[in-house]
Design an enzyme around this catalytic site. Structure first.
Site, PDB file in Angstrom:
ATOM      1  N   ILE A  93      18.058 -40.155  20.961  1.00  0.00           N
ATOM      2  CA  ILE A  93      17.286 -41.197  21.534  1.00  0.00           C
ATOM      3  C   ILE A  93      16.885 -41.963  20.424  1.00  0.00           C
ATOM      4  O   ILE A  93      16.622 -41.614  19.219  1.00  0.00           O
ATOM      5  CB  ILE A  93      16.182 -40.274  22.459  1.00  0.00           C
ATOM      6  N   CYS A  94      16.659 -43.216  20.796  1.00  0.00           N
ATOM      7  CA  CYS A  94      15.973 -44.246  19.888  1.00  0.00           C
ATOM      8  C   CYS A  94      16.711 -44.242  18.551  1.00  0.00           C
ATOM      9  O   CYS A  94      17.825 -44.550  18.508  1.00  0.00           O
ATOM     10  CB  CYS A  94      14.264 -43.973  19.804  1.00  0.00           C
TER      11      CYS A  94
END
Length: 203
Positions: free
Chosen positions: A107-108
């Site tokens: 994620i991210c």
């Protein structure tokens, strides 16, 4: 036999991005097979790391000891070291997991680290924005999907502002809940729909 979901630890680890995922993986309530999974942490070393929230965390094990065959999934939270040599060992471990057919969820900023490692070139994926990854000069732009979270086989990716969507993809890949339970969970946590709470309360 309990299977372990491993969470990668590094300084600037964005603790809030994976909270929904690891809390519910570790909580047997509503699960198809309660207690099937546990959560453990893995670092480059056993030295403590400091999260973006200022928490000091100790890894349970180290990357050199972690084998894909001993893990159900590797989760990579966002961080501020994704484009440095400090993240390279984690991208290398993600490559090893994917080659072995063991899921990886990023994620991210962690998606940026995987893009730099070439791991998004041939898989459908998402991130914080297409422009974020395009600026890295990676070769996977044609596989970018503008969605909060995307699963392509053993790879899960998500934007940093969609931790609930990220968790839902993780739960689905791990076969954690029955479909109706997963729908109710997302209705409650993702859509803020009280009907989700009542559906879960009836389980």
């Amino acid at each position: 036999m309990t299977e372990t979901v491993h969470v990668a630890l590094y300084d600037t680890f964005a603790d809030w991005e994976i909270g929904y995922a690891i809390d519910h993986v570790n909580n047997p309530e509503w699960q198809k097979q309660p207690g099937r999974y546990s959560v453990a942490t893995v670092g480059a070393t056993l030295d403590p790391v400091t999260t973006t929230g200022g928490l000091r965390m100790l890894p349970d094990t180290t990357l050199d000891r972690l084998k894909p065959s001993h893990s159900a999934m590797l989760i990579l939270a966002g961080n501020n070291v994704w484009n440095t040599d400090r993240f390279t060992p984690f991208a290398d471990k993600a490559r090893e997991f994917l080659a072995a057919g063991v899921p990886v969820a990023a994620i991210c900023g962690a998606t940026g680290g995987l893009a730099l490692a070439g791991l998004l070139d041939d898989r459908a994926h998402t991130s914080n924005a297409a422009e974020f990854l395009d600026g890295l000069g990676y070769a996977g732009g044609s596989r970018y999907v503008d969605e909060p979270a995307v699963t392509d086989g053993d790879l899960i990716t998500a934007t940093g502002i969609a931790p609930v969507h990220f968790a839902r993809e993780i739960f689905q890949r791990l076969d954690l809940y029955e479909p109706d339970v997963l729908d109710a969970w997302f209705a409650l946590y993702g859509l803020r729909d009280p009907a989700g709470f009542y559906a879960l309360a009836e389980r």
